[in-house]
Design a protein around this motif. Structure first.
Motif, mmCIF file in Angstrom:
data_model
loop_
_atom_site.group_PDB
_atom_site.id
_atom_site.type_symbol
_atom_site.label_atom_id
_atom_site.label_comp_id
_atom_site.label_asym_id
_atom_site.label_seq_id
_atom_site.Cartn_x
_atom_site.Cartn_y
_atom_site.Cartn_z
ATOM 1 N N MET A 1 -24.686 33.291 -40.804
ATOM 2 C CA MET A 1 -23.844 34.461 -41.060
ATOM 3 C C MET A 1 -23.599 35.279 -39.798
ATOM 4 S SD MET A 1 -25.251 35.762 -44.776
ATOM 5 C CE MET A 1 -24.083 37.115 -44.947
ATOM 6 N N THR A 329 -19.274 38.501 -42.375
ATOM 7 C CA THR A 329 -19.311 37.213 -43.098
ATOM 8 C C THR A 329 -19.424 37.453 -44.604
ATOM 9 O OG1 THR A 329 -20.366 36.203 -41.193
ATOM 10 C CG2 THR A 329 -20.524 35.001 -43.270
ATOM 11 N N SER A 347 -11.629 32.690 -43.961
ATOM 12 C CA SER A 347 -11.704 32.467 -42.513
ATOM 13 C C SER A 347 -10.307 32.184 -41.977
ATOM 14 C CB SER A 347 -12.650 31.300 -42.184
ATOM 15 O OG SER A 347 -12.142 30.092 -42.708
#
Ligand SMILES: [Zn+2]
Length: 390
Positions: A1, A329, A347
């Motif tokens: 992360m 994250t 992402s």
């Protein structure tokens, strides 16, 4: 992360709503067609569009009386027992027209956009009868058609047992499993079924009955669990939960059984903050034991009236001791996993939906949680289109 994959002097190329190229500006520019429309975001940090994987936006009025009572010292449970809490929002939703609900949900979605959110899970759960739960989900569906962002609808008929079923809990669970879930599956009104598994809401046994019906109708599953009282999570393993949400008082045994599974722990620091509590969810322990952690706003009229994911990121850092990178994250990729959308969202990757959250006055990603309560984003990019348009 902690691995963010930062690219400086970067660009993205969006074609047909997807990322077609990402990387250094000079490399991306070479791949761009001549007639490509350019937008200069120089000097800002651009994150993947934020994913708010837990919200309750279908309500009629804010709960200001509960707010004042809590300040004066009443607990969540005392307010609920006195007729406040979730049940006090039910009358408003039952009396509201679909159009009124659409207007309120749209207002929330616009607020979320200006905070960089491009994907939102939205729950019903203040109707608590067949007609009003369907009305709530239809209102969400109308917002899906009206706005460009990605919305994931969830049936939360199992929020609490409504007053008219007091003393007839089984009949209400039957209504959920035999009428609500089949109707919602038939009309494709929701992707997930959620249950508030908690003292004063639904028991673990009732929760299992509802999850079973959800799975039988091809719907995904998620839970509100371990917010005020611990429940052993191992018993829910057969239902392939996408996410277990809250987790303030989860036991170590429960946490261990989530590690290395497909289930994300979604933490909601806004609710802890707004309830004036200090028992923030144990983010470090979850992460250290190998559980995927997401954060979300829990936007709702009783315990977390905020649409701001950057504010949740700040609370994740200061109250839950997540690093700024971990908070990012949790608000992007892990939120996408919590909605089983990681193949499309979370992402900046070629082939994924071109969703971006530009933070216009930040030069370093750590500034996003650092300047807390500040309105950084002003707009988002959903599938390659700026929203709201300038
Ligand atoms: Zn919630």
């Amino acid at each position: 992360m902690r691995e963010l994959g930062i690219v400086t002097d970067a660009a993205v190329l969006c074609v047909d709503g997807k990322f077609a190229a990402v990387g250094k500006r000079k490399d991306v520019r070479r791949q761009a067609p001549l007639d490509c429309e350019e937008r200069d975001l120089a000097g800002c940090v651009a994150l993947p569009g934020l994913v708010d994987s837990h919200t309750h936006p279908v309500f009629a009025e804010p709960r200001l009386l509960d707010f004042e009572k809590r300040i004066a010292g009443a607990s969540y449970q005392e307010i609920a027992a006195a007729g406040g809490g979730i049940r006090s929002s039910v009358k408003g939703v039952r009396n509201a027209s679909t159009e009124e609900l659409v207007e309120r949900v749209s207002g929330f979605a616009l607020d979320a956009w200006t905070e960089g959110t491009t994907t939102i899970e939205m729950k019903s759960g203040y109707g608590l009868d067949l007609e009003s739960e369907l009305k709530s989900l239809r209102a969400i569906q109308q917002v899906v058609r009206k706005l460009r962002l990605t919305i994931v609808p969830t049936l939360l008929g199992a929020h609490v047992v409504p007053t008219e079923y007091a003393g007839e809990r089984d009949a209400y669970v039957d209504l959920i499993t035999r009428e609500m879930i089949p109707a919602v599956a038939h009309e494709h009104l929701a992707e997930f079924v959620d249950v508030f598994c908690e003292e004063g809401a639904f028991t673990p046994e009732e929760t299992e009955t509802i999850l079973k019906a959800a799975v039988a109708h091809g719907l995904g599953t998620r839970l509100h669990v371990c917010q005020f009282t611990p429940v052993e999570l191992a018993r829910f393993a057969p239902y392939d939960l996408a996410s277990v949400d809250h987790m303030e008082c989860a036991t170590e045994e429960s946490i261990r059984c989530l590690a290395d599974t497909n289930t994300v722990a979604t933490l909601l620091p806004g609710a802890t903050y707004f309830l004036g509590r200090h028992d923030y969810p144990p983010a470090r322990k979850l992460m250290d034991l190998g559980v995927a952690v997401a954060i979300a706003t829990d936007y709702n009229p009783g315990t977390s009236p905020t649409a701001s994911m950057p504010l949740m990121m700040s609370m994740a850092c200061t109250q839950m001791k997540m690093t700024p990178a971990e908070a990012i994250t949790a608000a992007t990729m892990n939120g996408a996993h919590a909605l089983r959308l990681a193949h499309r969202k979370g992402s900046i990757t070629v082939g994924k939906d071109a969703d971006l959250a530009p933070f216009l006055d930040c030069r370093d990603y750590r500034e996003i949680p650092y300047w807390f309560g500040r309105h950084h984003s002003k707009f988002a990019v959903c599938s390659g289109t700026q929203i709201p348009t300038a």
